[in-house]
Design a protein around this motif. Structure first.
Motif, mmCIF file in Angstrom:
data_model
loop_
_atom_site.group_PDB
_atom_site.id
_atom_site.type_symbol
_atom_site.label_atom_id
_atom_site.label_comp_id
_atom_site.label_asym_id
_atom_site.label_seq_id
_atom_site.Cartn_x
_atom_site.Cartn_y
_atom_site.Cartn_z
ATOM 1 N N THR A 459 0.836 -1.207 0.000
ATOM 2 C CA THR A 459 0.000 0.000 0.000
ATOM 3 C C THR A 459 0.864 1.247 0.000
ATOM 4 O OG1 THR A 459 -1.774 -1.144 1.186
ATOM 5 C CG2 THR A 459 -1.801 1.262 1.242
ATOM 6 N N ARG A 460 1.902 1.267 0.824
ATOM 7 C CA ARG A 460 2.804 2.417 0.855
ATOM 8 C C ARG A 460 3.510 2.596 -0.486
ATOM 9 N NH1 ARG A 460 6.858 3.152 5.582
ATOM 10 N NH2 ARG A 460 7.361 0.955 5.286
ATOM 11 N N ILE A 461 3.963 1.503 -1.077
ATOM 12 C CA ILE A 461 4.625 1.581 -2.377
ATOM 13 C C ILE A 461 3.675 2.153 -3.423
ATOM 14 C CG2 ILE A 461 5.557 0.180 -4.272
ATOM 15 C CD1 ILE A 461 6.715 -1.684 -2.050
ATOM 16 N N PHE A 462 2.430 1.696 -3.426
ATOM 17 C CA PHE A 462 1.446 2.203 -4.382
ATOM 18 C C PHE A 462 1.189 3.698 -4.176
ATOM 19 C CE2 PHE A 462 -0.898 -2.080 -5.240
ATOM 20 C CZ PHE A 462 0.176 -2.491 -6.017
ATOM 21 N N MET A 463 1.121 4.124 -2.917
ATOM 22 C CA MET A 463 0.898 5.548 -2.647
ATOM 23 C C MET A 463 2.049 6.386 -3.166
ATOM 24 S SD MET A 463 -0.823 5.342 1.175
ATOM 25 C CE MET A 463 -1.207 7.098 1.307
#
Length: 523
Positions: A459-463
């Motif tokens: 999720t952090r990578i996608f953000m």
């Protein structure tokens, strides 16, 4: 390996409209990262815009949409969707608010020239539409909650998208294969510290599509809603634009109206104008309020907003609601045609995650639920007429011994603060270059083998990937238009900027191209 005819990722209005309108011989799977109702559509207070009033017509709705979108719209898409609006409304007639004679009540919101917004439950339109669609789910539709889709599977031999990888809550990777893969994951409002968006809306679908090689368009155009309830330093929910449509005005703590002389429509000016005005007052040390004293029976007209204000300790008898602007809607997203076909065969995108050209540079209020209903209906018709089975792809299963890359990311809250400071309501070359340099150091465009990462880390990578797409596009567009405001280029540049910025990952590199659009003119 889990097989389905149609795999839908997301559970908002576009996703559910599609699922319920597919023929019953289709095996449909809906994958949603949280609960089926935990989506932006469910939170939507505003209604659906349609030219159904006695003094309205589609040409007026078109003119308002193009004006709000600053003529960056795809006019053909706008005409098609708005022409379909009355029929889409009639499909849900029984759930909309009516007067004592059974006529639909029509409200007004910012940048609309006439009353044309239908609502349900006053300010609970999204909730009622979602619950209505859920009630229509049939046995051929399987809903899996709390499962996180994170990687699109591309069969390079067939040259098409054939499925998606997803993790369940225990972190186990599952493979879902289908003949039609649909992204309906919403926008990316959670990239900013103050937002109206559901906690799940973190740009997942856009990042997945980008990493798979799909074209991404118009990412610089972020709509900041002018009025989020603000208490104790936090956003506590949306205050619908319909409140201003009923007569509320924006004032300072001293009661000075702030939209006087700013725009001919004053408090019902397009959202980017109102948001920038509020932002300027807050930057200069003022608090801003919605003065609701002119609205009779406010509690009856806006029951959800009233309950939320009371829950957060706002005394409505004083007639003032403290507000701030916050991220609300993404006009850009995965580049699609009007029904949701992307640049990758077998992959579709509908709803806010898609960029059809309807919204242009700034969405007209209450056109988004309309777009979701339209795309869900039209894509279902296309699939029903064109569906065909494909060979089962040969995709290797994930390797259990695979380890995560050494990716070091700051806390998500740091990203949110940096996005608001540098890529928020007011932008400049200096701030955007600072953000681009800061994001580039993490080399997230090079991330591969997501299987080994946790749901939280993916999720952090996608953000971060989605943030970099917004930053890159905002740096490229050297003008101000709609939801994109550059203090160093404060005016629209029609001569040079009637074109879309399209970003695509190609052979491991970030490729940027420009697509000319015709100036949208009202006929």
């Amino acid at each position: 390996m889990e097989m389905g005819d149609v795999i839908i990722i997301g559970s908002g209005v576009a996703a559910l409209q599609l699922a319920t309108m597919l023929s019953h011989d289709k095996n449909v799977k809906i994958l949603t990262k949280s609960h089926i109702k935990n989506a932006n559509s469910y939170l939507a207070q505003g209604g659906i815009a349609a030219a159904i009033g006695d003094h309205d017509d589609t040409k007026k709705h078109l003119a308002d949409t193009l004006q709000a979108g600053r003529f960056h719209n795809n006019e053909e898409s706008v005409r098609e969707i708005l022409n379909e609006a009355p029929a889409l409304i009639s499909d849900f007639y029984e759930i909309f608010d009516k007067d004592q004679h059974g006529h639909l009540l029509l409200g007004q919101e910012g940048a609309h020239s006439v009353n044309r917004i239908v609502h349900s439950g006053g300010d609970a339109t999204g909730k009622h539409i979602i619950e209505h669609l859920i009630s229509k789910l049939t046995d051929n539709i399987e809903v899996e909650e709390n499962i996180f889709a994170y990687e699109l599977m591309i069969d390079h031999k067939q040259q098409r998208c054939v499925g998606v990888k997803a993790k369940d809550q225990s972190g186990i990777t599952r493979y879902f294969y289908g003949d039609c893969i649909i992204l309906a994951t919403g926008g990316c409002g959670q990239l900013y510290p103050i937002t109206s968006n559901a906690p799940t809306v973190t740009g997942d679908g856009i990042a997945m599509a980008y990493l798979a090689g799909a074209e991404i368009a118009d990412m610089e155009f972020i709509q900041f809603h002018p009025t989020l309830l603000f208490k104790d330093g936090e956003a506590k929910g949306l205050i619908s634009e319909a409140v201003r449509g009923e007569g509320a005005i924006l004032v300072t703590g001293d009661g000075v109206p702030i939209m006087e002389g700013i725009h001919p429509l004053k408090d019902l000016a397009p959202r980017h104008v109102v948001s920038q005005t509020i932002y300027n007052y807050i930057e200069n040390g003022h608090e801003v309020y919605l003065d609701i004293r002119s609205i009779k029976n406010f509690g009856k007209r806006f029951p959800f907003i009233t309950a939320n204000c009371e829950k957060n300790g706002i005394d409505l008898s004083e007639g003032k609601i403290p507000v701030v602007p916050g991220s609300h809607f993404l006009m850009g997203g995965i580049k699609t045609d009007i029904i949701g076909r992307t640049s990758i065969h077998g992959l579709f995108a509908i709803g806010e995650v898609a960029c059809t050209g309807l919204h242009g540079a700034n969405r007209l209020a209450s056109n988004s639920l309309l777009e979701g209903l339209y795309q869900g209906k039209k894509l279902s018709q296309w699939i029903n007429a064109n569906f065909k089975k494909h060979p089962v792809p040969n995709i290797p299963e994930p390797c259990p011994s695979l380890s995560a890359n050494n990716v070091s990311l700051p806390d998500v809250q740091v990203l949110k603060e940096m996005m608001m400071k540098r890529v928020g309501i007011v932008r400049s070359k200096e701030l955007l270059e600072e953000q681009k340099h800061w994001l580039d150091q993490f080399h997230l465009h090079d991330v591969t083998h997501l299987d080994a990462y946790s749901i939280q880390d993916i999720t952090r990578i996608f953000m971060y990937i989605t943030a970099s797409l917004i930053t890159e596009a905002a740096l490229c567009r050297t003008e101000s238009r709609g939801g994109h405001f550059r203090s160093d280029f404060p005016f629209e540049d029609d001569q040079n900027w009637y074109k879309k910025i399209i970003i695509q990952k190609h052979k491991g590199e970030v490729a940027i191209k420009y697509e000319q659009i015709e100036a949208a003119l009202v006929n």
